[in-house]
Design a protein around this motif. Structure first.
Motif, PDB file in Angstrom:
ATOM      1  N   UNK A 107      46.350  51.607  35.347  1.00 27.94           N
ATOM      2  CA  UNK A 107      47.395  49.922  35.480  1.00 27.94           C
ATOM      3  C   UNK A 107      47.676  49.429  36.438  1.00 27.94           C
ATOM      4  N   UNK A 108      48.496  50.845  37.775  1.00 26.59           N
ATOM      5  CA  UNK A 108      48.851  50.258  38.946  1.00 26.59           C
ATOM      6  C   UNK A 108      47.787  49.772  39.674  1.00 26.59           C
ATOM      7  N   UNK A 109      45.996  50.357  39.762  1.00 27.49           N
ATOM      8  CA  UNK A 109      44.974  49.885  40.895  1.00 27.49           C
ATOM      9  C   UNK A 109      44.580  48.157  39.863  1.00 27.49           C
ATOM     10  N   UNK A 110      44.646  48.814  38.920  1.00 25.36           N
ATOM     11  CA  UNK A 110      43.435  47.002  38.038  1.00 25.36           C
ATOM     12  C   UNK A 110      44.891  45.701  38.335  1.00 25.36           C
ATOM     13  N   UNK A 111      46.227  46.159  38.303  1.00 31.60           N
ATOM     14  CA  UNK A 111      46.218  45.112  38.792  1.00 31.60           C
ATOM     15  C   UNK A 111      46.704  44.909  40.484  1.00 31.60           C
ATOM     16  N   UNK A 112      46.486  45.249  40.989  1.00 29.43           N
ATOM     17  CA  UNK A 112      47.070  45.600  42.508  1.00 29.43           C
ATOM     18  C   UNK A 112      45.467  44.621  42.775  1.00 29.43           C
ATOM     19  N   UNK A 113      44.042  45.274  42.619  1.00 28.64           N
ATOM     20  CA  UNK A 113      42.610  44.533  42.651  1.00 28.64           C
ATOM     21  C   UNK A 113      43.011  43.117  42.283  1.00 28.64           C
ATOM     22  N   UNK A 114      43.539  43.513  41.219  1.00 27.06           N
ATOM     23  CA  UNK A 114      43.599  41.921  40.729  1.00 27.06           C
ATOM     24  C   UNK A 114      43.877  40.801  41.219  1.00 27.06           C
ATOM     25  N   UNK A 115      45.288  41.222  41.574  1.00 21.53           N
ATOM     26  CA  UNK A 115      45.820  40.390  42.514  1.00 21.53           C
ATOM     27  C   UNK A 115      45.432  40.241  44.219  1.00 21.53           C
ATOM     28  N   UNK A 116      44.603  41.086  44.169  1.00 25.45           N
ATOM     29  CA  UNK A 116      44.058  41.092  45.947  1.00 25.45           C
ATOM     30  C   UNK A 116      42.792  40.077  45.908  1.00 25.45           C
ATOM     31  N   UNK A 117      42.004  39.961  44.880  1.00 23.23           N
ATOM     32  CA  UNK A 117      41.256  39.668  44.950  1.00 23.23           C
ATOM     33  C   UNK A 117      41.656  37.770  44.850  1.00 23.23           C
ATOM     34  N   UNK A 118      42.941  38.174  43.701  1.00 27.98           N
ATOM     35  CA  UNK A 118      43.533  36.165  44.382  1.00 27.98           C
ATOM     36  C   UNK A 118      43.461  35.985  44.858  1.00 27.98           C
ATOM     37  N   UNK A 119      43.663  36.936  46.130  1.00 26.80           N
ATOM     38  CA  UNK A 119      44.080  36.176  47.161  1.00 26.80           C
ATOM     39  C   UNK A 119      43.581  36.457  48.381  1.00 26.80           C
ATOM     40  N   UNK A 120      42.143  36.677  48.273  1.00 22.40           N
ATOM     41  CA  UNK A 120      41.325  36.996  49.178  1.00 22.40           C
ATOM     42  C   UNK A 120      40.104  36.327  49.312  1.00 22.40           C
ATOM     43  N   UNK A 121      39.563  36.698  47.588  1.00 22.21           N
ATOM     44  CA  UNK A 121      38.384  35.367  47.161  1.00 22.21           C
ATOM     45  C   UNK A 121      37.025  36.155  47.914  1.00 22.21           C
ATOM     46  N   UNK A 122      36.083  35.437  47.536  1.00 26.31           N
ATOM     47  CA  UNK A 122      35.146  35.682  47.815  1.00 26.31           C
ATOM     48  C   UNK A 122      34.226  36.597  47.082  1.00 26.31           C
ATOM     49  N   UNK A 123      32.946  36.503  47.862  1.00 26.37           N
ATOM     50  CA  UNK A 123      32.212  37.931  46.914  1.00 26.37           C
ATOM     51  C   UNK A 123      30.552  36.796  45.887  1.00 26.37           C
ATOM     52  N   UNK A 124      30.868  37.620  45.085  1.00 23.94           N
ATOM     53  CA  UNK A 124      29.466  37.048  44.205  1.00 23.94           C
ATOM     54  C   UNK A 124      30.972  36.225  43.126  1.00 23.94           C
ATOM     55  N   UNK A 125      29.718  34.276  42.802  1.00 20.66           N
ATOM     56  CA  UNK A 125      29.829  33.575  41.864  1.00 20.66           C
ATOM     57  C   UNK A 125      30.727  34.210  40.219  1.00 20.66           C
ATOM     58  N   UNK A 126      31.742  34.459  40.008  1.00 18.07           N
ATOM     59  CA  UNK A 126      32.194  34.824  38.318  1.00 18.07           C
ATOM     60  C   UNK A 126      32.527  36.309  38.332  1.00 18.07           C
ATOM     61  N   UNK A 127      32.539  36.678  39.301  1.00 18.93           N
ATOM     62  CA  UNK A 127      33.394  37.970  39.817  1.00 18.93           C
ATOM     63  C   UNK A 127      34.711  37.833  38.653  1.00 18.93           C
ATOM     64  N   UNK A 128      34.533  38.921  37.655  1.00 26.91           N
ATOM     65  CA  UNK A 128      35.797  39.318  36.786  1.00 26.91           C
ATOM     66  C   UNK A 128      36.478  40.464  37.098  1.00 26.91           C
ATOM     67  N   UNK A 129      37.742  40.847  37.129  1.00 24.94           N
ATOM     68  CA  UNK A 129      38.332  40.980  37.836  1.00 24.94           C
ATOM     69  C   UNK A 129      39.885  42.417  36.737  1.00 24.94           C
TER      70      UNK A 129
END
Length: 223
Positions: free
Chosen positions: A21-43
């Motif tokens: 849960x901690x890893x996923x929550x941090x990945x979600x927040x990091x993805x929200x901050x950094x962005x980029x990557x393939x369109x429609x990427x879901x974390x």
């Protein structure tokens, strides 16, 4: 039992600690901050769960194709202490497993793919840096045979983990591979990778260790 000291290594994430849960929550927040990557990427947990246990760079690469992996990893690490750390929970049987090793006169190692500062922060947060639970050695930034190299240096005869990479580490070191199915990989997958024994969780480890050491003692006497 043989005269050499017993040395047992343990993986961290999903072996000692439920960190998903901690890893996923941090990945979600990091993805929200950094962005980029393939369109429609879901974390989310469903997509991240099969990747638990791999090094962070690989998790990011597979979960978020096309992102700046280095920037994402740096952002993840900067966020983890406030977003992910408190979500870690101790898995069943950890204290009993460490106590069984110590009762046999052994040393406890924790070797993880997570960065070493990250390993120490998790162990501190869940109380495994408090005596008598504190491991004798803590190492991070190692996966698969890189873990095995350290097991060789430390003279470990047993390595416990939830991942096929942990099985590879034990096999590289010539150590007994003990798998636990508290992570995303099944008993069949761990056995196919070469695990010598697979337990449901660490609650079964003390009994297994007692039998294992008794078998070694009989073999030693027979020789």
């Amino acid at each position: 039992m043989p005269t050499e000291q017993l040395v047992v290594g343990f993986d961290l994430d999903m072996t000692l600690v439920d960190s998903a849960d901690g890893i996923v929550a941090t990945l979600v927040q990091a993805h929200q901050q950094v962005g980029g990557g393939a369109p429609g990427t879901v974390v989310n947990r469903e997509r991240a769960w099969p990747l638990m246990g791999y090094p962070l760079d690989r998790i990011i690469t597979e979960l978020m194709p096309g992102v700046d992996v280095e920037r994402m990893a740096d952002t993840y690490r900067s966020l983890y202490s406030t977003t992910g750390l408190a979500r870690n929970t101790l898995l069943p049987g950890v204290a009993e497993a460490f106590a069984a090793v110590r009762a046999a006169g052994g040393r406890v190692l924790v070797i993880s793919a997570k960065s070493e500062p990250g390993v120490r922060s998790v162990l501190e947060a869940i109380g495994l840096l408090d005596h008598p639970h504190r491991p004798d050695l803590i190492a991070g930034g190692r996966f698969g045979t890189a873990k095995g190299e350290l097991l060789v240096v430390e003279g470990a005869s047993v390595y416990v983990g939830d991942h096929v990479g942990d099985v590879a580490a034990a096999r590289f070191a010539g150590a007994t591979s003990v798998g636990v199915i508290t992570g995303p990989q099944s008993a069949d997958e761990l056995t196919a990778a070469g695990a010598d024994v697979v337990l449901h969780d660490l609650l079964g480890f003390p009994r297994w260790l007692s039998g294992h050491l008794a078998g070694l003692s009989r073999s030693h006497v027979g020789n």
